[in-house]
Scaffold this active site. Structure first.
Site, PDB file in Angstrom:
ATOM      1  N   ASN A   1       0.863  -1.176   0.000  1.00  0.00           N
ATOM      2  CA  ASN A   1       0.000   0.000   0.000  1.00  0.00           C
ATOM      3  C   ASN A   1       0.904   1.232   0.000  1.00  0.00           C
ATOM      4  O   ASN A   1       1.386   1.664   1.046  1.00  0.00           O
ATOM      5  CB  ASN A   1      -0.903  -0.043   1.238  1.00  0.00           C
ATOM      6  CG  ASN A   1      -1.835   1.141   1.321  1.00  0.00           C
ATOM      7  OD1 ASN A   1      -1.710   2.104   0.563  1.00  0.00           O
ATOM      8  ND2 ASN A   1      -2.771   1.077   2.254  1.00  0.00           N
TER       9      ASN A   1
ATOM     10  N   LYS B   1       3.057   0.902   3.225  1.00  0.00           N
ATOM     11  CA  LYS B   1       2.664  -0.114   4.198  1.00  0.00           C
ATOM     12  C   LYS B   1       2.749  -1.468   3.519  1.00  0.00           C
ATOM     13  O   LYS B   1       2.373  -1.588   2.352  1.00  0.00           O
ATOM     14  CB  LYS B   1       1.213   0.086   4.642  1.00  0.00           C
ATOM     15  CG  LYS B   1       0.989   1.248   5.574  1.00  0.00           C
ATOM     16  CD  LYS B   1      -0.452   1.207   6.099  1.00  0.00           C
ATOM     17  CE  LYS B   1      -0.834   2.596   6.613  1.00  0.00           C
ATOM     18  NZ  LYS B   1      -2.259   2.769   6.795  1.00  0.00           N
TER      19      LYS B   1
ATOM     20  N   ARG C   1      -2.604  -1.852  -3.553  1.00  0.00           N
ATOM     21  CA  ARG C   1      -3.702  -0.890  -3.434  1.00  0.00           C
ATOM     22  C   ARG C   1      -3.467   0.215  -4.464  1.00  0.00           C
ATOM     23  O   ARG C   1      -2.391   0.814  -4.507  1.00  0.00           O
ATOM     24  CB  ARG C   1      -3.721  -0.285  -2.042  1.00  0.00           C
ATOM     25  CG  ARG C   1      -4.735   0.825  -1.947  1.00  0.00           C
ATOM     26  CD  ARG C   1      -4.724   1.441  -0.568  1.00  0.00           C
ATOM     27  NE  ARG C   1      -5.735   2.477  -0.481  1.00  0.00           N
ATOM     28  CZ  ARG C   1      -5.506   3.679   0.023  1.00  0.00           C
ATOM     29  NH1 ARG C   1      -4.306   4.006   0.460  1.00  0.00           N
ATOM     30  NH2 ARG C   1      -6.464   4.559   0.099  1.00  0.00           N
TER      31      ARG C   1
ATOM     32  N   HIS D   1     -12.110   4.776  -0.617  1.00  0.00           N
ATOM     33  CA  HIS D   1     -12.246   3.891   0.557  1.00  0.00           C
ATOM     34  C   HIS D   1     -13.124   2.683   0.230  1.00  0.00           C
ATOM     35  O   HIS D   1     -13.709   2.077   1.142  1.00  0.00           O
ATOM     36  CB  HIS D   1     -12.907   4.622   1.748  1.00  0.00           C
ATOM     37  CG  HIS D   1     -11.997   5.565   2.474  1.00  0.00           C
ATOM     38  ND1 HIS D   1     -12.483   6.678   3.117  1.00  0.00           N
ATOM     39  CD2 HIS D   1     -10.669   5.556   2.679  1.00  0.00           C
ATOM     40  CE1 HIS D   1     -11.473   7.326   3.681  1.00  0.00           C
ATOM     41  NE2 HIS D   1     -10.358   6.666   3.434  1.00  0.00           N
TER      42      HIS D   1
ATOM     43  N   HIS E   1     -16.503   5.475   7.525  1.00  0.00           N
ATOM     44  CA  HIS E   1     -15.068   5.222   7.669  1.00  0.00           C
ATOM     45  C   HIS E   1     -14.426   6.515   8.163  1.00  0.00           C
ATOM     46  O   HIS E   1     -14.289   7.483   7.423  1.00  0.00           O
ATOM     47  CB  HIS E   1     -14.476   4.790   6.315  1.00  0.00           C
ATOM     48  CG  HIS E   1     -12.994   4.560   6.343  1.00  0.00           C
ATOM     49  ND1 HIS E   1     -12.411   3.319   6.211  1.00  0.00           N
ATOM     50  CD2 HIS E   1     -11.966   5.429   6.511  1.00  0.00           C
ATOM     51  CE1 HIS E   1     -11.106   3.423   6.283  1.00  0.00           C
ATOM     52  NE2 HIS E   1     -10.803   4.698   6.467  1.00  0.00           N
ATOM     53  N   LEU E   2     -14.058   6.537   9.444  1.00  0.00           N
ATOM     54  CA  LEU E   2     -13.501   7.752  10.052  1.00  0.00           C
ATOM     55  C   LEU E   2     -12.061   7.514  10.472  1.00  0.00           C
ATOM     56  O   LEU E   2     -11.783   7.126  11.606  1.00  0.00           O
ATOM     57  CB  LEU E   2     -14.349   8.161  11.268  1.00  0.00           C
ATOM     58  CG  LEU E   2     -15.879   8.224  11.074  1.00  0.00           C
ATOM     59  CD1 LEU E   2     -16.577   8.581  12.387  1.00  0.00           C
ATOM     60  CD2 LEU E   2     -16.247   9.213   9.975  1.00  0.00           C
TER      61      LEU E   2
ATOM     62  N   GLY F   1      -8.274   9.973   6.649  1.00  0.00           N
ATOM     63  CA  GLY F   1      -9.280  10.312   5.641  1.00  0.00           C
ATOM     64  C   GLY F   1     -10.605   9.800   6.161  1.00  0.00           C
ATOM     65  O   GLY F   1     -10.637   8.901   6.997  1.00  0.00           O
TER      66      GLY F   1
ATOM     67  N   ARG G   1      -8.031  17.423   5.746  1.00  0.00           N
ATOM     68  CA  ARG G   1      -8.817  17.869   4.581  1.00  0.00           C
ATOM     69  C   ARG G   1     -10.123  18.494   5.024  1.00  0.00           C
ATOM     70  O   ARG G   1     -10.758  18.029   5.981  1.00  0.00           O
ATOM     71  CB  ARG G   1      -9.132  16.675   3.664  1.00  0.00           C
ATOM     72  CG  ARG G   1      -7.926  16.193   2.896  1.00  0.00           C
ATOM     73  CD  ARG G   1      -8.270  14.937   2.086  1.00  0.00           C
ATOM     74  NE  ARG G   1      -7.283  13.918   2.339  1.00  0.00           N
ATOM     75  CZ  ARG G   1      -7.506  12.604   2.237  1.00  0.00           C
ATOM     76  NH1 ARG G   1      -8.690  12.154   1.885  1.00  0.00           N
ATOM     77  NH2 ARG G   1      -6.537  11.758   2.483  1.00  0.00           N
TER      78      ARG G   1
ATOM     79  N   GLY H   1      -9.801   4.408  12.529  1.00  0.00           N
ATOM     80  CA  GLY H   1      -9.258   4.935  13.788  1.00  0.00           C
ATOM     81  C   GLY H   1     -10.260   5.629  14.693  1.00  0.00           C
ATOM     82  O   GLY H   1     -10.476   5.217  15.838  1.00  0.00           O
TER      83      GLY H   1
ATOM     84  N   GLU I   1     -13.699   3.456  15.187  1.00  0.00           N
ATOM     85  CA  GLU I   1     -13.577   2.273  16.050  1.00  0.00           C
ATOM     86  C   GLU I   1     -13.323   2.637  17.502  1.00  0.00           C
ATOM     87  O   GLU I   1     -13.681   1.891  18.406  1.00  0.00           O
ATOM     88  CB  GLU I   1     -12.434   1.374  15.547  1.00  0.00           C
ATOM     89  CG  GLU I   1     -12.761   0.658  14.242  1.00  0.00           C
ATOM     90  CD  GLU I   1     -11.522   0.083  13.565  1.00  0.00           C
ATOM     91  OE1 GLU I   1     -10.594  -0.364  14.278  1.00  0.00           O
ATOM     92  OE2 GLU I   1     -11.471   0.097  12.322  1.00  0.00           O
ATOM     93  N   HIS I   2     -12.667   3.795  17.708  1.00  0.00           N
ATOM     94  CA  HIS I   2     -12.172   4.071  19.059  1.00  0.00           C
ATOM     95  C   HIS I   2     -12.816   5.222  19.819  1.00  0.00           C
ATOM     96  O   HIS I   2     -12.613   5.335  21.012  1.00  0.00           O
ATOM     97  CB  HIS I   2     -10.654   4.278  19.019  1.00  0.00           C
ATOM     98  CG  HIS I   2      -9.917   3.067  18.546  1.00  0.00           C
ATOM     99  ND1 HIS I   2      -9.214   3.050  17.364  1.00  0.00           N
ATOM    100  CD2 HIS I   2      -9.829   1.833  19.062  1.00  0.00           C
ATOM    101  CE1 HIS I   2      -8.708   1.838  17.189  1.00  0.00           C
ATOM    102  NE2 HIS I   2      -9.067   1.083  18.204  1.00  0.00           N
TER     103      HIS I   2
ATOM    104  N   GLU J   1      -8.261  -3.218   5.496  1.00  0.00           N
ATOM    105  CA  GLU J   1      -8.124  -3.078   4.050  1.00  0.00           C
ATOM    106  C   GLU J   1      -7.070  -4.024   3.493  1.00  0.00           C
ATOM    107  O   GLU J   1      -7.244  -4.596   2.421  1.00  0.00           O
ATOM    108  CB  GLU J   1      -7.786  -1.625   3.698  1.00  0.00           C
ATOM    109  CG  GLU J   1      -8.997  -0.713   3.881  1.00  0.00           C
ATOM    110  CD  GLU J   1      -8.648   0.759   3.966  1.00  0.00           C
ATOM    111  OE1 GLU J   1      -8.074   1.162   5.011  1.00  0.00           O
ATOM    112  OE2 GLU J   1      -8.935   1.502   3.028  1.00  0.00           O
TER     113      GLU J   1
END
Ligand code: ADP
Length: 373
Positions: free
Chosen positions: A9, A16, A66, A155, A183-184, A187, A216, A305, A308-309, A357
């Site tokens: 990625n 990554k 990716r 995404h 999806h937070l 991005g 952004r 990120g 989920e948290h 992903e």
């Protein structure tokens, strides 16, 4: 072929990688500050060479790459050949920061591993199902056509994975489920998924549109750009940099990390409080809009990120939506892991699901490589 798959990625300034044996992660890491002065590798080519050199790639069955922008051409993952490489190169004007990095990774991996199938998995592909009315900007049709101006969405790998996992978590058939996925991460984007198809998404021609992100702006009146150009004398590249890299949470507070924004807000900092409100309000608006577009919503799923948290973000983003059957149970919201966080008997199941992903790219790469024989 074996089940061993390498996922690469290549981001704008990082690479990554993850090496899978079946579902087991054998090796993984991130090379950062690629191409930045004082530190990391000089460019993506060097970074990927270093990674390939030190991994044990014996018996590798596929490399999954990716690729951010697949334009109108790619609606699913593909085996990479010269024609695919050319097509990805032709899409560079639509993703000037990302596609060149993705290309570098592909070229190095093809050269180093000529006998291993290389598969491109596109961030845009899942959104190929967007209805024309969702993908079309209301501007001159000829201009839009000539310059590829339309909404592509991003995404996609994450929205596809998380919406499918939502159906699994709820024990419901994916083909029948209406889900809003949020999806937070650094991005951020929202997606309305009906029966496994993306029917609306908040990122548009580029990943700049939609929700407030780490750096952004998300949605903006385009006049802001003309105004900064005419009245502020800023150059187009400067404005591009401002909106992509110096806006969002960073622009509002000086910090792009939601954890820091939350800490400052807890300490009573007014800028952090406002940033949190702007961020959550934008999400609320998209959830309402997608509810209207879907007609019926079975689930709202948070991932990445922040999603989920952060229990605070989840609670604030969905506050006041009780009339839509959307509510969050505080005790469940404060828990951990993949789970339902709405109260028993709620009309809409609110879920938290970890996105992955890389695992999804590995899965897709394996499927494509197997059909390649
Ligand atoms: P990327 O989009 O780069 O893959 P992630 O999905 O890992 O990023 O999301 C990164 C963001 O998640 C971080 O910038 C941080 O703001 C946020 N984050 C991570 N952990 C938490 C947490 N415990 N609470 C709130 N936000 C968090």
């Amino acid at each position: 072929m074996t089940d061993r798959v390498l996922v690469l990625n290549c981001g704008s300034s990082s690479v990554k990688y993850r090496l899978y044996d079946g579902e087991t992660v054998r090796d993984s890491g991130t090379v950062e500050r690629v191409g930045e002065p004082g530190g990391g590798p000089a460019d993506h080519v060097t970074a990927v060479r270093q990674i390939l050199d030190r991994l044990d790639l014996d018996g590798l069955g596929a490399v999954g790459h990716r690729v951010v922008h697949g334009g109108r051409r790619f609606s699913e993952p593909v085996l990479i050949d010269d024609a695919v490489l050319t097509a990805i190169r032709e899409l560079v004007p639509l993703a000037p920061l990302h596609n060149p990095a993705n290309l570098a990774g592909i070229e190095v991996a093809r050269e180093a591993l000529p006998d291993v199938p290389q598969v491109a998995v596109f961030d845009t592909a899942f959104h190929h199902s967007l209805p024309e009315a969702a993908a079309t900007y209301a501007i001159d049709r000829d201009v839009a056509e000539r310059y590829g101006v339309r909404r592509y969405g991003f995404h996609g790998t994450s929205h596809a994975y998380v919406s499918r996992r939502t159906a699994e978590l709820l024990g419901r058939p994916y083909e029948a489920l209406h889900t809003i996925t949020l999806h937070l991460g650094n991005g951020a984007s929202a997606c309305a998924v009906a029966g496994g198809r993306s029917v609306a998404t908040s990122m548009g021609m580029s990943p700049l549109e939609g929700l407030v992100m780490g750096t952004r702006s998300g949605d903006l009146d385009p006049t802001v750009i003309f105004h900064l150009r005419r009245e502020g004398g800023l150059g187009v590249d400067e404005i591009d940099d401002l909106l992509n890299h110096r806006s969002g949470l960073l622009g509002l507070t000086g910090a792009n990390d939601m954890r820091e924004v939350l800490q400052r807000r807890a300490a009573g900092d007014p800028a952090a409080t406002l940033a949190f409100d702007v961020y959550c309000r934008r999400i609320t608006g998209y959830v309402g809009a997608y509810y209207a577009l879907l007609g019926r919503v079975d689930a709202v799923t948070f991932t990445a990120g922040v999603g989920e948290h952060s229990a605070e973000v989840r609670a604030a983003a969905l506050a006041g939506l009780d009339r839509l059957g959307i509510a969050v149970d505080p005790a469940r919201n404060a828990g951990a892991g993949d789970r339902v966080i709405s109260p028993d008997g709620a009309e809409v199941s609110v879920c938290v699901i970890g996105t992955d992903e890389e695992r999804e790219i590995a899965r897709e790469a394996r499927v494509v490589a197997a059909t390649a024989g």
